[in-house]
Design a protein around this motif. Sequence first.
Motif, short mmCIF file in Angstrom:
data_model
loop_
_atom_site.label_atom_id
_atom_site.label_comp_id
_atom_site.label_asym_id
_atom_site.label_seq_id
_atom_site.Cartn_x
_atom_site.Cartn_y
_atom_site.Cartn_z
N VAL A 242 0.87 -1.18 0.00
CA VAL A 242 0.00 0.00 0.00
C VAL A 242 0.91 1.22 0.00
O VAL A 242 1.83 1.33 0.81
N PHE A 243 0.67 2.14 -0.93
CA PHE A 243 1.53 3.31 -1.08
C PHE A 243 0.71 4.55 -0.76
O PHE A 243 -0.24 4.87 -1.48
N LEU A 244 1.03 5.21 0.34
CA LEU A 244 0.26 6.38 0.79
C LEU A 244 0.93 7.64 0.24
O LEU A 244 2.00 8.03 0.67
N TYR A 245 0.26 8.25 -0.73
CA TYR A 245 0.81 9.42 -1.41
C TYR A 245 -0.11 10.63 -1.26
O TYR A 245 0.32 11.77 -1.36
N GLY A 246 -1.41 10.39 -1.02
CA GLY A 246 -2.34 11.49 -0.81
C GLY A 246 -2.09 12.14 0.54
O GLY A 246 -1.49 11.54 1.43
N MET A 247 -2.57 13.38 0.67
CA MET A 247 -2.32 14.12 1.90
C MET A 247 -3.50 14.08 2.84
O MET A 247 -4.47 14.82 2.67
N ALA A 248 -3.46 13.20 3.83
CA ALA A 248 -4.46 13.22 4.89
C ALA A 248 -4.07 14.31 5.88
O ALA A 248 -2.92 14.75 5.92
#
Length: 339
Positions: free
Chosen positions: A256-262
Amino acid sequence: MKAIVYDRPHAFRYTDLPDPEPGPAEVRLRVLSAGVCGTDAHLHRGEFSPRYPLTPGHEVVGEVESLGEEVTTLAVGQRVALNNRVSCGSCANCRRARPAFCTRLRDHGVTRPGGFAEMIVVPASHCHPADDIPLDVVAFAEPVACAVHGMDVLAPQPGSDVLVFGAGTTGLLLAQLLAGSGAGRVTVAAPTEAKLKLARDFGADETVVMDRDDSSASLGALRALAPDGFDTVVDATGALTVIEQCLPLTRDGGTVFLYGMAGERERVELSPHEIFSRELTIRGSFTQAFSFDRALRVLRTGRVRTDGMITHRFGLDSYGAALDAVRDDRGCIKAVIHP
Ligand SMILES: [Zn+2]
Ligand SMILES: [Zn+2]
C-alpha cells in the motif's frame, strides 16, 4: 511587489511588500506561474508547520530577473523551474542523502517566501533551466519531481498489477510514471469521469468510477478486476474512506503506497495481524529529492503528459478563489496562479 501574505492560519491578505534583493549566490525570479495544490489548503489551516509571515506557493516557474554577484550559471531572462526545498547539506539526515528530512530545511512556500508573489529570491543552485519546455508543461515540474521521488520510494516491480485511487494531479502523474516504469496493468479509480478519460488518454489500462456516497459498486468492479487483490494500491486522494479500502484490495505480500495528503490529526484503524499474516508493506512518500532534473526530462520528452490538466487559472488577487477551486471544485485538476 504584490504578494499573498499570511500572518496566522486562515488569514491572508493581498498586499504590497518591498521588492526582494538577491544575496551573492541568489537570483530574483519574476514569477510566471505558481501552482496551487492540497499542501496550500493544509497551510491555509495552519498545518505543515508554516513560519509566519508566510507567502505560500511552492510550485514555482519564473524568469531570472537579477543575479547575485557570485552567480555564473544563470542568465537574466532565462526561464527556470524552482526546486523550493533548500536543505542544509550538513545535518545528520542530509549526510545520509535524506534531504527531505533536513533539520535546517528552508522550504520556499512553507517556511520561506514562496511564489504567490510577483517576485521571489532563491538560491541559484535550486533553479533548473527550462526555456525549452512550454510554460504550462514546466508548471508541473515540482509535482512531477515529487512523483518521480515517489517512484524512487516505491521501486515498483516490473509487470505488477497497480491500482491508483485518485485522478487529480498526483494520481494522473503517478499513473503515467507507473505505466512507464513497467507496470503490467494500471487501473485508476476516481469519482469524476472527465478525469478518468484523461487517465485513459495518458495510458491507464482500466478505469473505475467511484461513487463517493456508495462505494459498494465500484469496490465490486475493482474486486472483479483483481480477485486476489492488486500487487500495489496507491492512495492519491488522502481521503480516509479511500485509505481504508487500500489494505483489503491489496494482494498477499503486496504494497500500500500512501501518497495522498491526509490531515495531520486524522487516523485510520488497521489490523496489525493482517499486515503481519499477509506480509503487507505500507510505504509513504511526500516530497521530492534529487528528482528535479528527471522530472524535467519526462516533461521535455512527453513521457509524462500534462495536456488538459490545468483547469483553472487565477491572478494573484484571486488567491481565495484558487484555494476554493482546489478544495471544492471536483472538476479542478490543477489551478495555477499567474501573478
Ligand atoms: Zn504542491
Ligand atoms: Zn540538512
